[in-house]
Every structure is written in C-alpha cells, then in structure tokens.
Scaffold this active site. Sequence first.
Site, PDB file in Angstrom:
ATOM      1  N   LYS A  70       0.456   3.296  -2.987  1.00 54.51           N
ATOM      2  CA  LYS A  70      -0.728   4.146  -3.197  1.00 54.51           C
ATOM      3  C   LYS A  70      -0.375   5.629  -3.202  1.00 54.51           C
ATOM      4  O   LYS A  70      -1.027   6.427  -3.879  1.00 54.51           O
ATOM      5  CB  LYS A  70      -1.767   3.886  -2.095  1.00 54.51           C
ATOM      6  CG  LYS A  70      -2.417   2.510  -2.170  1.00 54.51           C
ATOM      7  CD  LYS A  70      -3.286   2.229  -0.943  1.00 54.51           C
ATOM      8  CE  LYS A  70      -3.901   0.841  -1.026  1.00 54.51           C
ATOM      9  NZ  LYS A  70      -4.565   0.457   0.236  1.00 54.51           N
TER      10      LYS A  70
ATOM     11  N   SER B 136       0.802  -1.231   0.000  1.00 58.17           N
ATOM     12  CA  SER B 136       0.000   0.000   0.000  1.00 58.17           C
ATOM     13  C   SER B 136       0.832   1.277   0.000  1.00 58.17           C
ATOM     14  O   SER B 136       0.288   2.353  -0.240  1.00 58.17           O
ATOM     15  CB  SER B 136      -0.930   0.017   1.209  1.00 58.17           C
ATOM     16  OG  SER B 136      -1.913  -0.965   1.082  1.00 58.17           O
TER      17      SER B 136
ATOM     18  N   VAL C 259       1.186  -3.759   3.977  1.00 59.01           N
ATOM     19  CA  VAL C 259       1.131  -5.041   4.689  1.00 59.01           C
ATOM     20  C   VAL C 259       2.387  -5.873   4.510  1.00 59.01           C
ATOM     21  O   VAL C 259       2.538  -6.915   5.151  1.00 59.01           O
ATOM     22  CB  VAL C 259      -0.093  -5.905   4.298  1.00 59.01           C
ATOM     23  CG1 VAL C 259      -1.376  -5.272   4.778  1.00 59.01           C
ATOM     24  CG2 VAL C 259      -0.114  -6.181   2.816  1.00 59.01           C
TER      25      VAL C 259
ATOM     26  N   TYR D 109      -4.950   3.490   7.832  1.00 60.98           N
ATOM     27  CA  TYR D 109      -6.251   2.841   7.978  1.00 60.98           C
ATOM     28  C   TYR D 109      -6.942   3.358   9.229  1.00 60.98           C
ATOM     29  O   TYR D 109      -6.941   4.556   9.483  1.00 60.98           O
ATOM     30  CB  TYR D 109      -6.096   1.308   7.994  1.00 60.98           C
ATOM     31  CG  TYR D 109      -5.226   0.827   6.869  1.00 60.98           C
ATOM     32  CD1 TYR D 109      -5.465   1.232   5.556  1.00 60.98           C
ATOM     33  CD2 TYR D 109      -4.126   0.012   7.112  1.00 60.98           C
ATOM     34  CE1 TYR D 109      -4.665   0.810   4.512  1.00 60.98           C
ATOM     35  CE2 TYR D 109      -3.319  -0.418   6.068  1.00 60.98           C
ATOM     36  CZ  TYR D 109      -3.589  -0.014   4.777  1.00 60.98           C
ATOM     37  OH  TYR D 109      -2.790  -0.434   3.768  1.00 60.98           O
TER      38      TYR D 109
ATOM     39  N   TYR E  91      -3.628  -2.646 -10.328  1.00 58.73           N
ATOM     40  CA  TYR E  91      -3.551  -2.477  -8.872  1.00 58.73           C
ATOM     41  C   TYR E  91      -2.676  -3.553  -8.225  1.00 58.73           C
ATOM     42  O   TYR E  91      -1.802  -3.255  -7.402  1.00 58.73           O
ATOM     43  CB  TYR E  91      -4.968  -2.503  -8.295  1.00 58.73           C
ATOM     44  CG  TYR E  91      -5.032  -2.385  -6.795  1.00 58.73           C
ATOM     45  CD1 TYR E  91      -4.932  -1.142  -6.174  1.00 58.73           C
ATOM     46  CD2 TYR E  91      -5.202  -3.506  -5.987  1.00 58.73           C
ATOM     47  CE1 TYR E  91      -4.999  -1.021  -4.792  1.00 58.73           C
ATOM     48  CE2 TYR E  91      -5.269  -3.393  -4.612  1.00 58.73           C
ATOM     49  CZ  TYR E  91      -5.164  -2.149  -4.014  1.00 58.73           C
ATOM     50  OH  TYR E  91      -5.226  -2.043  -2.650  1.00 58.73           O
TER      51      TYR E  91
END
Lengths: 304, 304, 304, 304
Positions: B66, B63, B258, B240, B188
Amino acid sequence: MKYQTILDELLAQIQLEPIEGQVATYIPELAHIDPLKFGVHLSTLSGEQFTAGASREKFSIQSISKVLSLAMAFQLEGENLWERVDVEPSGNPFNSLVQLEYENGIPRNPLINSGALVICDVLLSKLDDPLEELLQFIRYISGRPDINYNKKVAASEREFGHRNAAVVHLMKSFGNIENDVVDVLDFYFKKCAIEMCCEDLAHTFLFFANHGKVPSTGEEILSRSQAKRINAIMQTCGFYDESGEFTYRVGLPGKSGVGGGIVAIYPGDFSVAVWSPPLNPNGNSARGMKFLEELTTRTGASIF
Amino acid sequence: MKYQTILDELLAQIQLEPIEGQVATYIPELAHIDPLKFGVHLSTLSGEQFTAGASREKFSIQSISKVLSLAMAFQLEGENLWERVDVEPSGNPFNSLVQLEYENGIPRNPLINSGALVICDVLLSKLDDPLEELLQFIRYISGRPDINYNKKVAASEREFGHRNAAVVHLMKSFGNIENDVVDVLDFYFKKCAIEMCCEDLAHTFLFFANHGKVPSTGEEILSRSQAKRINAIMQTCGFYDESGEFTYRVGLPGKSGVGGGIVAIYPGDFSVAVWSPPLNPNGNSARGMKFLEELTTRTGASIF
Amino acid sequence: MKYQTILDELLAQIQLEPIEGQVATYIPELAHIDPLKFGVHLSTLSGEQFTAGASREKFSIQSISKVLSLAMAFQLEGENLWERVDVEPSGNPFNSLVQLEYENGIPRNPLINSGALVICDVLLSKLDDPLEELLQFIRYISGRPDINYNKKVAASEREFGHRNAAVVHLMKSFGNIENDVVDVLDFYFKKCAIEMCCEDLAHTFLFFANHGKVPSTGEEILSRSQAKRINAIMQTCGFYDESGEFTYRVGLPGKSGVGGGIVAIYPGDFSVAVWSPPLNPNGNSARGMKFLEELTTRTGASIF
Amino acid sequence: MKYQTILDELLAQIQLEPIEGQVATYIPELAHIDPLKFGVHLSTLSGEQFTAGASREKFSIQSISKVLSLAMAFQLEGENLWERVDVEPSGNPFNSLVQLEYENGIPRNPLINSGALVICDVLLSKLDDPLEELLQFIRYISGRPDINYNKKVAASEREFGHRNAAVVHLMKSFGNIENDVVDVLDFYFKKCAIEMCCEDLAHTFLFFANHGKVPSTGEEILSRSQAKRINAIMQTCGFYDESGEFTYRVGLPGKSGVGGGIVAIYPGDFSVAVWSPPLNPNGNSARGMKFLEELTTRTGASIF
C-alpha cells in the site's frame, strides 16, 4: 536562514491574511479574547531564544496542560499507567463518549478529555494536592514562580462542563475512576485554566526535546525512553481528529488547546509555542497550524 | 554496538522465546507458511547492509504494498489525492465499513483497505497497466528484476475477499470509485500478492529514509516534502488500530502486512525489514513488533 | 361513517394540500413518476371493496415485496429462519452497514435491505426458480395473472445498486449468504421491481388480516401463529427508522416501498393500500402516511 | 378455557422448569430477592380478577414506572412532548450513550433511560412535587393508598447510578435538561424504587386497555388517541433491544422492569402483570416473557 528572521517574516505574512476560524465560545472568559492576538516563542537546546508578537502575554493553556499532567503521572506510575488508558489515536472528536462506551470505559489515549480525566484521577489517588504539585512543577521548569490558574475560567468550565461530567460518570460506571466525580472534575477544570505565555510554554516543554532532561540544569524529569514515548503520544494523538493532518503538514509532535495555543517539539533541537485564538472546525488554532507548517517547511525541521 | 551484532543477538534471543500469535489463515496459501521463519535486513544510507535469518526468502508483502502504490499515486496526483482519501488514523480495524459509511465513502487514510482500494482506482484511471508499472517501479528500485506477484495468492484473495468487495461497492455507491469494481479488486489483490524478501524490502524503502531520493543513484522518486508526508502517514496510520502502540514502542514510521512482514524507516539513516509470520490480534507480526522495539531501544534509533 | 365516504373525503382533502417530499430519484424509472398520482384501495374480510383515485394503476412495489418473500421463506423454513435474521427494529436507515458489521452479518430484521437479501438467499437455496414461484404466489392470491416485474426497473436497480452489493458481500464475508452474490442481487432487484396496483396489493395482503387464510377460499397460507408473527414484524420494522412514528400515528402493522406505496393491515377486519410517490426524508410516502393516519383516526381502526 | 385455569396450569408448568437468567445485581437490595418468586395477576375490563402465585407481594417496579410518568407528562404537555424525546425504537441497550451523542441529546423514546430522564425533567419543570403527584396518581388508580417508594433502593440506585448521571449530564450539555442534574436523578431513582404487587400493577394499567378511562369509575385519564399512542410506544419500545422479540412472541404492548416485573395490555380486554426476578441477557424477566408468550398462545390474545 536564522529562526528570528523566519519568525518575523511569518508573523508579518500571517497578519496580512484574513482570519479564519472562531474563538472558542463555550465559556465567556474565552469568548472575549481578541482574535487578532498572535504570539510565538522558540527555544533551542543550546539556549537561544527567538520570539515574535505577543509572546509574553498569558493565555489559557487548556488541553496543553494534559501533556504536563501526563508527564507527572508517567513519572509516578510508569508503564502501569497504560492499564487505565490506551495510547491509540481516537479517530473521534476530543470529547466523544461513543468510543468510551464501546471500549468499556478505557480511554483511547491520555490527550483526549476522557484520558486526561483518568490521569487526573491517577494523580488524585497518588498525591495530596496534585494541582499544587503540578503548578510547582511548571513554575520550577519554566522558572516563572507566578504561574497560576484562572479562577474565573475554572468556575466557568465547571458550570458548562456537563459533557466532561458525563465522561467521568461513564468511566466511573465502568470502574475506571477511583475518586469522587466532583474532585476529578475540579482538578481537571483548574488544571485546564492554567495561564502561561508562549515563552513560558516553550521553556517548559524544552525537556521533551532534550530526552527528558531540563537543558539548563541537566536534571532528568523523564527517562530518555519516557520522553520518547510521550513525544510519540503527542505525535499520534495531540490534535484530536486532526492528529494525522498535523503530522502530515508539520511533521513534529505537539499539543494544542482551545485557548488557541499550540506547542511543538523538535527532538534534539528546539521547542516552539504559538498562540492565536481563532480555532478551526477541529478545535485547533487555525493560524497556529499554518504558522507551524510554514515554519517547518522553511527550516526543514521535521522528524520524518 | 554495531548493527550486525545487534541483529544477531536479537535473532538468537527471539528464537528462544515461545511463539505468540497466529499465522494468517483467511487464505490457504498464507495458512501453510512455517511460523518459525524469521528474517531481517537493515540497509543504511551510506550503503551498509546488515542481515540475519531468512532475509532472502520471499514472502507475500500484502499491505506493505500500500505504501508503494501510494507513492506512485502521490507522484501522479500530488495534493489532489487528498480529495478522495484522508490522512487521519482510523481508530478502527483495517477493514471496517462503519467509518466509511459515516464519512460518505471517503476513507480515513490510504493505508487501511478502503484507502488503498481508492489508490488502486486512482492508478487505474491514470495508467494503462498499473500493476505492470508498479512491478517495474519495485524491480527498478530494488534492483531485483524477478519480483512478481503470486497468482495463487491473488486468486485466493479474490475468492475470499467479500469484505473488500463490500468496501469497493460501498465507496462506489458514494461516487468515490471510478472504475469497475471487478477491476479495482483485481489490481488490489494482485498488488497485495507481490512477493519480496526482507533484503528487497529494505532496499526498496530506503528512498523514504533519504528524503525521496534513491541513495545509490541519487534519483528523486518523491520530493523531500512528499517523502516526509508519506513517512508521516506511515507513522500515524501504518499499523491499523495499533499505530499508536507501534509509535509508542518503536518510534519509527513503518508498515506491516498480514504475510508477517514489517518495514520501518529511520529518516536520514536506515530502512529495516523484518519477517515473522505469526500475527498478534491486531494483525501485525508479533515477533516483528518485538524485534523492532528491541532494535530501537538498543540502538537509540527513534525519531522522538 | 362508511369507508367509501371517508376515502373520498380524504382524497379530496389531501389533493388540496401542497405536496411534501420528493419522488425517489436513485433510478430514472422511478424519478419520472408523476408526483400527483394518488390511489387507495381497502378490502374487508367480509368481501367489501372501497376504492378511490388511481387505485388500479400499477406502480413499483419495491420493499413491499419483502413481506411476501418473507411469508414464503417462513412457510418453508419456520422458526429456523431466525438463525439468519433477527426480528428487532434496527434504529438505523434501511440500508445501513454499520449494524451489520457490529452484529457479524446477522441483519436486524427481514424488512430492511440486508434482511430481505438474506431471505432471497434462503429462497434461492430452497427453490429452483424463486422469482417465478413468488410471482405465481402473488398472481394466485391476488387473482391477477398478469402481475410481473418491470425489466427496466430491475436493470436500473442493478446498475445503481452498489450499496446493496456491498451489503451482500459483507454478509457473505460473515458466512450468512450461501448463493452467488450476483444471483442474490438479481433475484432481489427483480422482486423489488414487481408492479402492482393498490387493488392488487389490498387483495394480496388480506390474508395477513385473516390469521393467515385467504378469505375468499379459506386456504391457509400461513398458520394463525405465523400470520400474527409477520404482522408483529411489520409493526415494529415496517417503516425503517420511522417504524415507531408509524406505529404511534397509524397504529396498524404495515409496509412501505420507495415507489410510494404503503400497505396496512387491520387484523380481523381489513387491508388497505395507498400510493403516492413523493417520499418523506425517511423514505416513506409522505401523503400515504398522512392518509393512513387520518383514516385510522376517523374510523377508530387501530390495534391499540 | 377460563383464564384462572390457564394461569394455574402455566404457574405449575413454569415451576417445573429450571430457572434461567440472573437476578439483577447492580444494587444489593435487588440482588437479594428470592429468584423463585413468581406472581401473576390479570384484570379484565369487565371487572374479573384472576391471580396466581405471589401476586400480592410487592417488588420494585423499576422501569415499569416509566409508562406512568410518561402518561402524566403526556397529559400535561400533549404533542409538544415529542420535541424533547422521539418515539422510535432504539435498537440499542436501554442505557446506551452512543445514540444520544449522535442524535444531539434527543432520546430515541421515553421508555429507555435517557427518555425517561427527560420525562422526569419535564415533570420537574411543571409540578411542585412530581414524585408526590405520581404516587397520588398511582394510589388513586390502583385504590391502594399505601403504595410508596423504597428509600433504601432509591439510595442504592443513586450510589451506583453513574451511567444515568452520565446520561443526564450529556443531555444537559445538549440543552435538553432544564433542571439540576441532581434533582432529575433524585426524582428518577425514587420513582424507579416504587414498590407494587402484580395485582396493583394490573389494576393501575387497566386504563391503557380501556382507551384511557378507568373502568371502575369511567374517569378519563388519557384521551382515546393518547392511550392508543402510549400503547403503540410500549409495543415498539417497551423491552429495550428485545422489543421486536416481545412483539413477535407475545404480540401485546407492555413494559418490563429489572425488578422482574412485566405488565402487558390487551386493548379492549385486559391487563396482566407477572413477576419473576431472574432476567435474561436483555434485562427482561426470563420466566415473565415465557409466561406471557404461553398465555397469549393459549388464549389467542394478540393484537395482530
């Protein structure tokens, strides 16, 4: 450019724009405020003062008081405080019961209503007269001994405050309220009814920009770490479900109230308070948000 | 104290503590990573480099990618981007569909899965080969031409990625995905499978600490205002439903993955990347979070 | 009064009233149906047939098919079926993902989309060609060998069925789908595209009113207990978040489809099918609901 | 087989099985009830009485009272009642605030707490002393002039009833409560503390099985249509988020209470009340549910 010039120019500019948003109408005392009122005051750590508009006119600070009661509770309880309230943004309106139910009565953060009500409960358990102590604390820091709460506003809040009552009863059903529901609500509504002007607010919040110490006296209200942490909470949680937007546009920690006030902090530099009663759909002062966005854009003041 | 001493001391200290958390197990390629791995690299704007542990060992950035795809999309689309994705913290797990359904397919922010998938869709509509362009962009900034994605990881992600597929289909049902579902997912999953080491990551993210300019060349990747805004989004949304906790403890904008990596930015000063695979219950590197908390406490590095 | 007189009078009466509601528009094949169409057919256990309007005109039965596939799966799996789908009303729209996420991929009941998709998965695991077997089953019971599905409708459903795809992927991420997502959706969309007329539907559903036995042949499709249980599920779950309203007003178990059809069962007495394409905001035939309310009021037919 | 034989056999059988579930413990008065108590009484429209176990021992009827207050409010208000409360199953626990908040203070149905509290508010607005009138109504129908509420139970309910207080405050904030919060709660808690035995309950509820008329006198309490409609509401909403399960297994309309009582209605035939204090996780009498499932299986009594 000097701050005073920027404040003056932005004030002139903002007064030419049509008013957006609506003054809070849930109690009559707020509904009757003149929507054209606008004030701003900026205090620097080096002692400079910049001011424009109705910066000495008092208004209802409402949820801005949540940061001050949080500071008192954090002084008293330290990190234990976070067993009863979390530090996460809520992603929901300020007074939502949904999250509270899913999360067993533990509020997301101390700057939404539920969290601020838990903070009131904490102070009621620790102090004989928390309202008086909070007022003394504000009077002392701001140097304004006449600061008080508005009794009519507090009475109206109580009369129309059924959702807040629901929140406290729900938390009490989960065991997260120690005192009587009526007492928690009474303290909360009075605290929200405190009246201050932009100048008072900027003075009072300056210690958050100074790593916890009152600049004029050097007195430590919070430790450096504690001040940083409350600033962090303001950054992620200070504007209900518009906290991300405020962070994105303004880039400073801050807190708003439905009375139309907003306070923002530039750590190591200044505190600034603006006041304009009409609120955007998320309950934050529409002109206040714009003013602060312009201010930080022009001055380059941003923590990011 | 010098950064190198602090990194060395913290590394020594952290290796004495029992391991908490669990390595991600949802795909076999991540499940087999040695949980004892730990690396850190800190790059300052003045060109200093500090490093400790397995800082040159590549891992799956997941992530963290991102933020980089967001930067590309922000370059291309500017403020129009926010018509398709918001900038608010979600208050929900990273892959929740609940909010997406209530909010008509508009993701809360570009750093949760749904938002990052919309960003992928934006890039697919604008660019012929967005994956290649993203890789070129990273190789260029980091100065590491061998950076690539791991094909086995990407294949595993696709095989087990039914929740992400659900997210894209749901958004497409609301009209917020323009390209084929399969293509969006393919990009993705490959993008998340990019492998970098701590040193690469610290180098790559340094321009976020430098108001959008690559320090070594002076090239402007993002405008000052854009860099500030992405930092703001990292601050409120990068971890998150632990974003508030990270802001509270670490006080810097950052992003986790992660794979166990975390990058954090100290605007005007440095970027830092840590890597430790075991994750806490919120999906963020447990040791990485602790390391960064200690680092900012010892150095006083905090934006607040 | 005789049923035929009542059907004729209600038909005459309903045609004088202005049309409420909107024909389903999510696929072109349904959007072009004449909103004035109205048909009804009532079959009694003693073999009487009552009919009015366009009762022999075929239409897309859509979600009504969920009861028939459920009956097949219940025959095959018995009570084991309820490990994968519950029997509770959902209290949410028919295609909501919220509940599914909170409840770990176990649908609330087999008559909302998610539950019906699980039923399709069950049949795919048990049968070589479940669509053909379902069609054979319907052709056999109804005595109409020409019943089939509409290929254009099925193709359109697939093209615009991203929400259903999201539902299946989400359930597969929870381990509650065994077969390929594409196969489950393919069977589901074809099954929903089955075309029948009111007479066919009344004949087909008559065994639910006869404790599980086909009245004309005495053949047992479901045991007495199983038939009772499916009727119970229709009663509490047959009309999405209007199931309570239908139970309140009509007082019979039944099932609706977005093609405008509704089937209702009076256990021990009759089955009745109505068809009128315009749907109320909850997705149920507006005139069909009214017709059945009037029918049960005039005849006193109610299980309560 | 005769009902008496079945009752006796089922009682013998059920006493051999281990006790499942837990007696309600949220107030001390309920917590101390002997979990082994079991009673049942069945009254037919033809005047037969069947009884077994502790069928004449009084217990707290709790939520069963909601059906009786609903019947009174329906008499007084007719269909207007549904402007303030809906008739849909909730799909959520009996005391959830989530749905209430999303749906602007309109409860899903009159048999969950929020809906029953609105019914109390309706009766308080219409009647001088609704508690006395409700008691008179019950005494008259049951022929038991000594029926009353338990003051200690009512006082305990009030003391621990913060969630119900939250519900009323929330509804008042939406304008759906006319009277003082304290008065609504007071009536509600007293009404829930009414004590009756199985025989009383079966007698009292028999008019619901008789299309609204008291069988012994022929007096019409509710119109045929009204009785049908309340039975329909019991069917879809009588067992919280286990209403579908009860409908599925038992196939009769009914209502449970946390005191361990359940009443069920076989329209046109009989009413039956069972009592066994231990509750399953959904708050319904575990043995009572099993008993009624066995009873309807053996007798074939089901509306479906």
